[in-house]
Design a protein around this motif. Sequence first.
Motif, mmCIF file in Angstrom:
data_model
loop_
_atom_site.group_PDB
_atom_site.id
_atom_site.type_symbol
_atom_site.label_atom_id
_atom_site.label_comp_id
_atom_site.label_asym_id
_atom_site.label_seq_id
_atom_site.Cartn_x
_atom_site.Cartn_y
_atom_site.Cartn_z
ATOM 1 N N MET A 14 0.834 -1.192 0.000
ATOM 2 C CA MET A 14 0.000 0.000 0.000
ATOM 3 C C MET A 14 0.876 1.252 0.000
ATOM 4 S SD MET A 14 -2.968 1.092 2.736
ATOM 5 C CE MET A 14 -1.817 1.649 3.985
ATOM 6 N N PHE A 15 1.998 1.191 0.710
ATOM 7 C CA PHE A 15 2.906 2.329 0.749
ATOM 8 C C PHE A 15 3.656 2.508 -0.564
ATOM 9 C CE2 PHE A 15 2.226 1.916 5.284
ATOM 10 C CZ PHE A 15 2.176 3.241 5.682
ATOM 11 N N VAL A 16 3.731 1.442 -1.368
ATOM 12 C CA VAL A 16 4.311 1.588 -2.706
ATOM 13 C C VAL A 16 3.460 2.537 -3.543
ATOM 14 C CG1 VAL A 16 4.836 0.388 -4.865
ATOM 15 C CG2 VAL A 16 5.428 -0.673 -2.672
ATOM 16 N N PHE A 17 2.148 2.417 -3.379
ATOM 17 C CA PHE A 17 1.229 3.257 -4.153
ATOM 18 C C PHE A 17 0.953 4.598 -3.478
ATOM 19 C CE2 PHE A 17 0.415 -0.951 -5.793
ATOM 20 C CZ PHE A 17 0.180 -0.732 -7.140
ATOM 21 N N LEU A 18 1.299 4.714 -2.201
ATOM 22 C CA LEU A 18 0.996 5.943 -1.468
ATOM 23 C C LEU A 18 1.649 7.182 -2.075
ATOM 24 C CD1 LEU A 18 -0.307 7.449 0.867
ATOM 25 C CD2 LEU A 18 1.660 6.809 2.299
ATOM 26 N N PRO A 19 2.951 7.168 -2.443
ATOM 27 C CA PRO A 19 3.545 8.382 -3.012
ATOM 28 C C PRO A 19 2.827 8.841 -4.286
ATOM 29 C CG PRO A 19 5.260 6.826 -2.426
ATOM 30 C CD PRO A 19 3.960 6.103 -2.291
ATOM 31 N N ARG A 20 2.478 7.875 -5.152
ATOM 32 C CA ARG A 20 1.775 8.232 -6.387
ATOM 33 C C ARG A 20 0.388 8.794 -6.070
ATOM 34 N NH1 ARG A 20 2.944 2.608 -9.773
ATOM 35 N NH2 ARG A 20 4.903 2.117 -8.726
ATOM 36 N N ALA A 21 -0.313 8.104 -5.153
ATOM 37 C CA ALA A 21 -1.661 8.543 -4.807
ATOM 38 C C ALA A 21 -1.639 9.904 -4.113
ATOM 39 C CB ALA A 21 -2.339 7.505 -3.911
ATOM 40 N N GLN A 22 -0.633 10.113 -3.243
ATOM 41 C CA GLN A 22 -0.528 11.387 -2.535
ATOM 42 C C GLN A 22 -0.281 12.535 -3.515
ATOM 43 O OE1 GLN A 22 -1.013 11.983 0.689
ATOM 44 N NE2 GLN A 22 -0.576 14.163 0.463
ATOM 45 N N THR A 23 0.629 12.295 -4.458
ATOM 46 C CA THR A 23 0.897 13.314 -5.478
ATOM 47 C C THR A 23 -0.336 13.570 -6.330
ATOM 48 O OG1 THR A 23 3.224 12.630 -5.572
ATOM 49 C CG2 THR A 23 2.389 13.912 -7.426
ATOM 50 N N ALA A 24 -1.009 12.478 -6.733
ATOM 51 C CA ALA A 24 -2.219 12.613 -7.549
ATOM 52 C C ALA A 24 -3.299 13.370 -6.785
ATOM 53 C CB ALA A 24 -2.727 11.238 -7.967
ATOM 54 N N ALA A 25 -3.460 13.065 -5.497
ATOM 55 C CA ALA A 25 -4.482 13.739 -4.688
ATOM 56 C C ALA A 25 -4.194 15.229 -4.567
ATOM 57 C CB ALA A 25 -4.549 13.099 -3.301
ATOM 58 N N GLN A 26 -2.920 15.591 -4.427
ATOM 59 C CA GLN A 26 -2.559 17.013 -4.356
ATOM 60 C C GLN A 26 -2.928 17.728 -5.648
ATOM 61 O OE1 GLN A 26 1.615 16.952 -3.423
ATOM 62 N NE2 GLN A 26 1.287 16.527 -1.255
ATOM 63 N N ARG A 27 -2.669 17.065 -6.780
ATOM 64 C CA ARG A 27 -2.951 17.686 -8.080
ATOM 65 C C ARG A 27 -4.465 17.816 -8.304
ATOM 66 N NH1 ARG A 27 0.622 17.014 -12.395
ATOM 67 N NH2 ARG A 27 -0.910 15.767 -13.540
ATOM 68 N N VAL A 28 -5.217 16.799 -7.898
ATOM 69 C CA VAL A 28 -6.680 16.877 -8.028
ATOM 70 C C VAL A 28 -7.239 17.955 -7.102
ATOM 71 C CG1 VAL A 28 -8.840 15.625 -7.649
ATOM 72 C CG2 VAL A 28 -6.936 14.497 -8.799
ATOM 73 N N SER A 29 -6.684 18.040 -5.881
ATOM 74 C CA SER A 29 -7.140 19.059 -4.932
ATOM 75 C C SER A 29 -6.872 20.463 -5.450
ATOM 76 C CB SER A 29 -6.445 18.864 -3.575
ATOM 77 O OG SER A 29 -6.856 17.669 -2.968
ATOM 78 N N GLU A 30 -5.752 20.647 -6.155
ATOM 79 C CA GLU A 30 -5.437 21.962 -6.717
ATOM 80 C C GLU A 30 -6.550 22.440 -7.643
ATOM 81 O OE1 GLU A 30 -1.692 21.717 -8.647
ATOM 82 O OE2 GLU A 30 -0.543 21.532 -6.786
ATOM 83 N N VAL A 31 -7.101 21.506 -8.412
ATOM 84 C CA VAL A 31 -8.200 21.870 -9.317
ATOM 85 C C VAL A 31 -9.472 22.145 -8.517
ATOM 86 C CG1 VAL A 31 -9.625 21.118 -11.254
ATOM 87 C CG2 VAL A 31 -7.206 20.506 -11.181
ATOM 88 N N LEU A 32 -9.810 21.221 -7.605
ATOM 89 C CA LEU A 32 -11.068 21.344 -6.858
ATOM 90 C C LEU A 32 -11.073 22.556 -5.934
ATOM 91 C CD1 LEU A 32 -11.684 17.601 -5.897
ATOM 92 C CD2 LEU A 32 -12.759 18.901 -7.738
ATOM 93 N N GLU A 33 -9.892 22.949 -5.448
ATOM 94 C CA GLU A 33 -9.815 24.066 -4.501
ATOM 95 C C GLU A 33 -9.441 25.379 -5.169
ATOM 96 O OE1 GLU A 33 -7.075 22.777 -1.537
ATOM 97 O OE2 GLU A 33 -8.356 21.128 -0.848
#
Length: 575
Positions: free
Chosen positions: A292-311
Amino acid sequence: MFKMFQNLRNHIPYVCTLIVLIFAQIICDLYLPTLMSSIINNGIMEENIPYILRFGGVMLFVSGFGIICAVIASFLSAHVSADLGSVLRSRVFRCVESLSLHEFDNFGASTLTTRTTNDIIQIQTFTILMLNMMLRAPLTAVGGIILAYRQDKGLTVIFAMAFPVLVALIAIVMGTAMPAFKHVQTKLDKVNLVMAENLKGILVIRAFNRIDHENRRFDYANSDLTATYIKANQIMSFLLPGFMLAINAIVLFILWFGSIRVNTGEMNIGALTAFLQYAVLIFSNFVMFSIMFVFLPRAQTAAQRVSEVLETRQEILEPVIAKIEENLKGVVEFRNVTFRYPGAEQPAISGISFLARPGETTAIIGGTGSGKSTLVGLIPRFYDVSEGKILLDEINVKDMAQKELRVKIGFVPQTAVLFTGTIADNLRYGRKRATNEELEYAAKTAQAADFIAETENGYDTMLSEGGGNLSGGQKQRLSIARALVRHPEIYIFDDSFSALDFKTDAALRAALQKETENATVFIVAQRVGTVMNADRIIVLDNGAVAGMGTHEELIKSCGIYQDIVSSQFSEEEMV
């Protein structure tokens, strides 16, 4: 990342059911080593076959029940994560639709596409793993340690020594991998940008023989992405082998010290077997937790980028109390309007004032970059004015709901934009309940009826992406027909006749004059012949009004207008 999970509020019943199923599976998994220990001690060692068969059957039942719980839990986690992805895509799409043109340009089409697709897929993948492992791994570890402690207190010291090593390994790898995966997403944006530009500009690329150049440009972006991806995955590649090495070392220590304790009589074989199974169960779940932590860095980066749009804080806001007149007349007034693009030193237009009434045609003409399209783009609030006011029937457009304002406007953009679907679908984009007769009348007025009739399926003819199977003039005429179908109070034609020949242009303007006689009309044009019959011609120069009046008035009083006319007509034609 956890901001994304706030979108799971409607899935709380599923999540609660998932937790119950995972909890049941954990109990089954933890009960199996205890059963095995009992079978070894009381069945195998005592040669008690009925005992072995009875508790062996219990083991099969417990194992089967655990498998059923795991399958259902996996199904629910996939369902929840897929719904989360659907909700996020929908929210991002709607947010992008509401962005101002400046905000849209700040992001860029390529990165918005990546954030809507690849980034959300990364979040979905991580969500599946999290729902399955976030609860299972810690509870299995706690329960396993407690039950292992009951089997033998001395050997549990090995767990206390192993856990800090494994946690440190995760922390080191994650701290190094997070920035690397952030770079991966940026490089992916670049690849998408090059690809999108090539698809849009394929005619120019071929016309200038720049295919090899574009291939090299794509190869560079692709290679850069590949190298960055390899680097990021090389960092992550240390995690699983490191875990496996640690787990094998732990098993070895357990067998070593456990065998000593069995020889001394401090521990029986059943307890050692159960302890070993608990160790494997705990650390195998820890391995899954690490994945799960293997995917966490990618997901965390992706979530930040999606949040930038939504916010994104929108520049053009809806009024607190939206004002709109039901019986809108269409009187448009510019009062000392100045507009400056964000970050620009000089205003695009400045000090613009005029009044346009229904039944009048206001034409805007001027050199390239003089602010013509900017001026008409302020009426439907594609941008908000920096200074001054734009009034619609004495109401500031900022006090009107954008949806209600724009429904009163028929806008024909500078570049004709059509959508995949039939010709009828594109015309009904102006008003979805328009009848076939209304479509035909609008097409006839826009001088599009003839070429539509020549197509194989008429109004049911399918258009390719962007109307690629039509000429520029045909696309412009369909764009004009689409605005006519709407029957708005205000028409804005932003250089919408540039691809038409003079004969079609003249016929179209004659037909439009009758159709729009009760509407307020704005025309942006380069040709003097297109605007010379307008009730009011505004001549722009570097964003300011250089002259305003009829053709006859400006030909006498405005030097810039005289230069434009003389560049298009002979002296005899000017008289």
